[in-house]
Design an enzyme around this catalytic site. Structure first.
Site, PDB file in Angstrom:
ATOM      1  N   GLY A  71       0.814  -1.213   0.000  1.00  0.00           N
ATOM      2  CA  GLY A  71       0.000   0.000   0.000  1.00  0.00           C
ATOM      3  C   GLY A  71       0.846   1.260   0.000  1.00  0.00           C
ATOM      4  O   GLY A  71       0.514   2.248  -0.665  1.00  0.00           O
ATOM      5  N   THR A  72       1.945   1.241   0.732  1.00  0.00           N
ATOM      6  CA  THR A  72       2.802   2.427   0.811  1.00  0.00           C
ATOM      7  C   THR A  72       3.340   2.794  -0.570  1.00  0.00           C
ATOM      8  O   THR A  72       3.298   3.965  -0.979  1.00  0.00           O
ATOM      9  CB  THR A  72       3.984   2.154   1.774  1.00  0.00           C
ATOM     10  OG1 THR A  72       3.446   1.845   3.054  1.00  0.00           O
ATOM     11  CG2 THR A  72       4.909   3.356   1.874  1.00  0.00           C
ATOM     12  N   ASN A 151      -7.585   4.130   8.963  1.00  0.00           N
ATOM     13  CA  ASN A 151      -7.043   2.928   9.595  1.00  0.00           C
ATOM     14  C   ASN A 151      -7.128   2.954  11.117  1.00  0.00           C
ATOM     15  O   ASN A 151      -7.129   1.917  11.756  1.00  0.00           O
ATOM     16  CB  ASN A 151      -5.584   2.724   9.172  1.00  0.00           C
ATOM     17  CG  ASN A 151      -4.765   3.989   9.244  1.00  0.00           C
ATOM     18  OD1 ASN A 151      -5.068   4.979   8.559  1.00  0.00           O
ATOM     19  ND2 ASN A 151      -3.747   3.999  10.061  1.00  0.00           N
ATOM     20  N   HIS A 201      -1.786  -7.707   2.423  1.00  0.00           N
ATOM     21  CA  HIS A 201      -1.697  -8.270   3.779  1.00  0.00           C
ATOM     22  C   HIS A 201      -2.796  -7.784   4.718  1.00  0.00           C
ATOM     23  O   HIS A 201      -2.887  -8.234   5.858  1.00  0.00           O
ATOM     24  CB  HIS A 201      -0.309  -8.047   4.390  1.00  0.00           C
ATOM     25  CG  HIS A 201      -0.013  -6.664   4.875  1.00  0.00           C
ATOM     26  ND1 HIS A 201      -0.028  -6.335   6.206  1.00  0.00           N
ATOM     27  CD2 HIS A 201       0.318  -5.528   4.224  1.00  0.00           C
ATOM     28  CE1 HIS A 201       0.309  -5.055   6.350  1.00  0.00           C
ATOM     29  NE2 HIS A 201       0.509  -4.545   5.159  1.00  0.00           N
ATOM     30  N   CYS A 325       2.112   1.796  12.638  1.00  0.00           N
ATOM     31  CA  CYS A 325       3.346   2.564  12.484  1.00  0.00           C
ATOM     32  C   CYS A 325       3.527   3.545  13.621  1.00  0.00           C
ATOM     33  O   CYS A 325       4.639   3.818  14.035  1.00  0.00           O
ATOM     34  CB  CYS A 325       3.326   3.345  11.182  1.00  0.00           C
ATOM     35  SG  CYS A 325       2.360   2.570   9.926  1.00  0.00           S
TER      36      CYS A 325
HETATM   37  N1  PLP Z   1      -2.644   2.976   3.883  1.00  0.00           N
HETATM   38  C1  PLP Z   1      -3.370   2.604   4.947  1.00  0.00           C
HETATM   39  C2  PLP Z   1      -4.694   3.235   5.194  1.00  0.00           C
HETATM   40  C3  PLP Z   1      -2.885   1.634   5.822  1.00  0.00           C
HETATM   41  O1  PLP Z   1      -3.610   1.269   6.881  1.00  0.00           O
HETATM   42  C4  PLP Z   1      -1.612   1.046   5.551  1.00  0.00           C
HETATM   43  C5  PLP Z   1      -1.036   0.061   6.490  1.00  0.00           C
HETATM   44  O2  PLP Z   1      -1.252   0.111   7.686  1.00  0.00           O
HETATM   45  C6  PLP Z   1      -0.904   1.462   4.413  1.00  0.00           C
HETATM   46  C7  PLP Z   1      -1.445   2.426   3.605  1.00  0.00           C
HETATM   47  C8  PLP Z   1       0.423   0.874   4.082  1.00  0.00           C
HETATM   48  O3  PLP Z   1       0.277  -0.391   3.486  1.00  0.00           O
HETATM   49  P1  PLP Z   1       1.514  -1.402   3.415  1.00  0.00           P
HETATM   50  O4  PLP Z   1       1.748  -1.911   4.788  1.00  0.00           O
HETATM   51  O5  PLP Z   1       1.070  -2.475   2.459  1.00  0.00           O
HETATM   52  O6  PLP Z   1       2.667  -0.638   2.860  1.00  0.00           O
END
Ligand code: PLP
Length: 386
Positions: A71-72, A151, A201, A325
């Site tokens: 996602g990042t 989140n 994930h 995080c």
């Molecule tokens: N965006 C949101 C809303 C998330 O909750 C997260 C992960 O906690 C991410 C992005 C990041 O995703 P990834 O862990 O696959 O990089």
């Protein structure tokens, strides 16, 4: 009772069906999808099959899906890709004040590179008002990015309405759907988005794989340079087992989503009403109705979130104080502060996120255990004596 995992928003266990389908791609079918012999074709075919599943999952076309490392990366790709490709049209980006760090930090980076970013505020439930987005638009705006659901607090944003605002103004619209995918329908056309991020994930797929949906015709620059993989939009040898697992994960989640959402909503509401009923000076964070079926976020006065977490852990219960995080930082959550909570209230918050293997007994166990932990901590709390 064994350990109780209530942090599905941080990550989910990989579904057994997903693990099973991935395994051959670590061994017999290990080929590089770019190779032009049978090993390569096999791997390529498996990736394309997964691409079709991910595309179908969100009502997109196969060519509109680019696999990423999560996602990042999808968020970085969407924001930097659109910003740098459209610099000649403008340098203004609109986002919300409660985005995930993957969006917020990318925006801060873009600010250092000469872009202007407006962080639209939210109300006490964490909702972004489409009218506030409309008012923030200037003739230099090139991109709007608002997350589908938060989140930490689980509030689901009015993405379709913001999509209308973006479309009327002819501005690209991105949403981070990492937390909604698998819980509520994610359809790129119903939402009216040009770009959408998801991550495997969070929906019982493997870690280290995600995707960015890019609507056909969207102007964006690749930001990982190298080979010609993913149609020249994202270099690097594809994570074949991960992508195959991702395809299976969306298939399973499509199959089970509505039943699961109903089951989790009942457990969620039981946990919310039980906690609020048994712990005084506690309140729900996020919208009471327009929220993810699996999210419970409460603030409890006169206690520290970290102390509650450690005590819960001693009882075998795993939860979170906010996003995965920010749990390791002592900063209060930017999301809770943006909703108007004081730093003390933000520090006293807990997030429980439920999932496929959460049971009624586990919820009852939390309801039995947490009030006692709070009473014990309050008895020793300097916050209460002040
Ligand atoms: N965006 C949101 C809303 C998330 O909750 C997260 C992960 O906690 C991410 C992005 C990041 O995703 P990834 O862990 O696959 O990089």
């Amino acid at each position: 009772m064994g350990r109780i995992y209530l942090d599905y928003a941080a990550t989910t266990p990989t579904h057994p069906e997903v693990v099973r389908i991935m395994l051959p791609y670590f061994s017999d079918a290990f080929g590089n999808p770019s190779s032009i012999y049978s090993y390569g074709w096999e791997a390529k075919e498996a990736i394309e099959e997964a691409r079709t599943k991910v595309a179908e999952f969100m009502g997109a076309r196969d060519q509109e899906i680019v696999f990423t490392s999560g996602g990042t990366e999808a968020d970085n790709f969407a924001l930097k890709g659109v910003a740098f490709a459209n610099e000649s049209r403008g340098n203004h980006i609109i986002t919300s004040s409660i985005e995930h760090h993957a969006v917020i930090e990318t925006c801060k980076y873009l600010e250092r590179r000469g872009f202007n970013v407006t962080y639209v505020p939210v109300d006490e439930y964490g909702l972004v008002a489409p009218d506030n987005v409309r008012r923030a638009i200037t003739d230099r705006t090139i991109l709007i990015s608002v997350m589908h659901a938060n989140n930490e607090i689980g509030t689901i944003e009015p993405i379709a309405e913001i999509g209308k605002v973006a479309r009327e103004a002819g501005i690209y619209f991105h949403t981070d759907a990492v937390q909604t995918a698998g819980h509520v329908p994610v359809d790129v056309n119903a939402l009216g988005v040009d770009l959408l991020s998801i991550s495997a994930h969070k929906l019982y797929g493997p870690k280290g794989v995600g995707a960015l949906y890019i609507r056909k015709g969207t102007k964006l620059l690749p930001f990982i340079h190298g080979g010609e993989q993913e149609g020249g939009r994202r270099a690097s040898t594809e994570n074949v087992p991960g992508i195959v697992g991702f395809g299976k994960a969306v298939e399973v989640s499509q199959r089970e989503m509505s039943r699961e959402a109903e089951r989790l909503t009942c457990l969620r509401d039981r946990l919310i009403s039980g906690l609020l009923g048994r712990i005084d000076h506690s309140r729900l964070n996020g919208h009471p109705v327009t929220r993810l079926p699996n999210n419970v976020n409460i603030s409890i006065d006169f206690v520290e979130g970290e102390s509650m977490l450690l005590n819960l852990d001693l009882e075998g219960i795993c939860a979170s104080t906010g996003s995965a995080c920010s749990s390791s930082s002592l900063e209060p959550s930017h999301v809770l502060l943006a909703m108007g909570l004081s730093p003390e209230q933000a520090h006293g918050s807990l997030r429980f996120s439920l999932g496929k293997w959460t049971t009624e007994e586990e919820i009852e166990r939390v309801l039995d255990v947490l009030p006692g932990i709070v009473a014990k901590l309050r008895a020793m709390s300097p916050l209460l004596r002040r």
